[in-house]
Design a protein around this motif. Structure first.
Motif, short mmCIF file in Angstrom:
data_model
loop_
_atom_site.label_atom_id
_atom_site.label_comp_id
_atom_site.label_asym_id
_atom_site.label_seq_id
_atom_site.Cartn_x
_atom_site.Cartn_y
_atom_site.Cartn_z
N SER A 38 -9.24 9.17 -9.11
CA SER A 38 -7.61 8.29 -8.83
C SER A 38 -6.49 8.77 -7.72
O SER A 38 -5.98 7.66 -8.22
N ASP A 39 -7.06 9.84 -7.26
CA ASP A 39 -5.95 9.74 -6.16
C ASP A 39 -6.38 10.16 -4.92
O ASP A 39 -5.70 10.41 -3.60
N ARG A 40 -7.59 9.79 -4.64
CA ARG A 40 -8.22 9.29 -3.14
C ARG A 40 -7.95 8.75 -2.06
O ARG A 40 -7.73 9.26 -0.84
N ASN B 187 5.12 1.19 10.41
CA ASN B 187 4.31 2.10 10.24
C ASN B 187 3.33 2.08 9.46
O ASN B 187 4.05 2.69 7.95
N ALA B 188 1.91 1.74 8.94
CA ALA B 188 1.16 2.00 7.47
C ALA B 188 0.21 3.62 8.30
O ALA B 188 -0.50 2.51 8.71
N GLU B 189 0.10 3.96 7.10
CA GLU B 189 -1.52 4.51 7.43
C GLU B 189 -1.75 4.70 5.82
O GLU B 189 -0.92 5.13 5.18
N LEU B 190 -2.66 4.94 6.44
CA LEU B 190 -4.00 5.12 4.94
C LEU B 190 -4.67 6.28 5.15
O LEU B 190 -5.46 6.24 6.75
N THR B 191 -4.60 6.51 4.21
CA THR B 191 -5.45 8.38 4.34
C THR B 191 -6.61 8.58 3.18
O THR B 191 -6.62 7.60 2.02
N TYR B 192 -7.73 9.18 3.36
CA TYR B 192 -8.76 9.42 2.52
C TYR B 192 -8.61 10.88 2.57
O TYR B 192 -9.22 11.42 3.14
N ASN B 193 -8.36 10.95 0.52
CA ASN B 193 -9.30 12.92 0.67
C ASN B 193 -9.79 12.92 0.08
O ASN B 193 -9.87 12.49 -1.33
N ALA B 194 -11.07 13.47 0.06
CA ALA B 194 -12.02 13.99 -0.60
C ALA B 194 -12.18 14.77 -1.80
O ALA B 194 -12.88 14.99 -2.77
N ILE C 31 -8.16 1.29 -2.30
CA ILE C 31 -7.70 1.55 -0.90
C ILE C 31 -6.43 0.33 -1.21
O ILE C 31 -5.04 -0.12 -1.06
N PHE C 32 -6.75 -0.75 -1.19
CA PHE C 32 -6.05 -2.26 -1.54
C PHE C 32 -4.69 -1.85 -2.88
O PHE C 32 -3.97 -2.15 -2.75
N ALA C 33 -5.41 -1.22 -4.09
CA ALA C 33 -4.32 -1.12 -4.78
C ALA C 33 -2.81 0.10 -3.98
O ALA C 33 -2.28 -0.30 -5.09
N SER C 34 -3.65 0.92 -3.71
CA SER C 34 -3.39 1.42 -3.33
C SER C 34 -1.41 1.14 -1.96
O SER C 34 -0.30 0.85 -1.76
N ILE C 35 -2.19 -0.02 -1.55
CA ILE C 35 -1.90 -0.80 -0.07
C ILE C 35 -0.52 -1.69 -1.42
O ILE C 35 0.53 -1.14 -0.88
N ASP C 36 -1.22 -2.01 -2.29
CA ASP C 36 -0.30 -3.07 -3.24
C ASP C 36 0.67 -2.04 -4.07
O ASP C 36 1.96 -2.47 -4.20
N ALA C 37 0.48 -1.00 -4.07
CA ALA C 37 1.75 -0.45 -5.03
C ALA C 37 2.53 0.24 -3.98
O ALA C 37 3.90 0.02 -4.27
#
Length: 191
Positions: A50-52, A38-45, A75-81
């Motif tokens: 640096s942590d969005r 399960n992959a969950e992607l989130t955007y927090n304004a 978002i891509f850096a978050s996925i990679d990390a």
């Protein structure tokens, strides 16, 4: 393997979905018995820039759950990390299994060697009975106290047993802590 991609406050485009499938698909090589991811992607304004974007991966493998979460400004850096963190968890999981198998095999071979050595020693020598010695003697003064005081004193000392003189029975008693957490009382009688 079933991959489920969710988005919170972010639209999951085909490009993002393909990127996740590509990255997470590589994880399946290391753990082919993966059931669900399960992959969950989130955007927090509201967070710092640096942590969005947060990527959270949850994986079910033979009843165990592996989880990795990372936040970055892309978002891509978050996925990679998150995928990198998941790689480390898989390595630890597989390492534990491998090491425990190695330990079991080493223990079995060590036991076999030890058994062979023991058989040789017993066959080669006459049986000698081991003589046990008293290595420490301790004297103490018995204080007259009731059972409740003895329990209190034993707890204060942090011991598993306590010897005291019980004036109610006019004898020496031994109080001990049982495995179930309760107490036992030994009241010796002279024969």
């Amino acid at each position: 393997m079933q991959l489920i991609v969710h988005g919170r406050n972010i639209e999951i485009t085909d490009w993002i979905r393909q990127y996740i499938e590509k990255k997470v698909g590589k994880l399946e090589r290391y753990l082919p018995q993966v059931q669900d991811i399960n992959a969950e992607l989130t955007y927090n304004a509201t967070r710092a820039a640096s942590d969005r974007y947060t990527a959270q991966l949850t994986m079910w493998v033979n009843g165990q759950i592996l989880r990795a979460e990372e936040s970055t400004g892309d978002i891509f850096a978050s996925i990679d990390a998150a995928v990198d963190k998941m790689y480390r968890q898989i390595r630890r999981l597989k390492g534990r299994r491998y090491k425990s198998k190695r330990r079991a095999a080493a223990a079995a071979s060590a036991e076999a060697e030890m058994a062979a050595t023991l058989v040789e020693e017993i066959a080669g020598e006459e049986e000698e009975e081991e003589v046990r010695h008293i290595v420490r003697r301790k004297q103490f003064t018995l204080q007259p106290m009731d059972e409740e005081e003895a329990i209190e004193q034993m707890e204060l000392l942090g011991h598993d047993f306590f010897v005291f003189f019980n004036p109610d029975t006019d004898s020496v008693n031994i109080l001990y802590r049982r495995k179930d957490g309760h107490y036992g009382l030994l009241q010796p009688l002279l024969a």
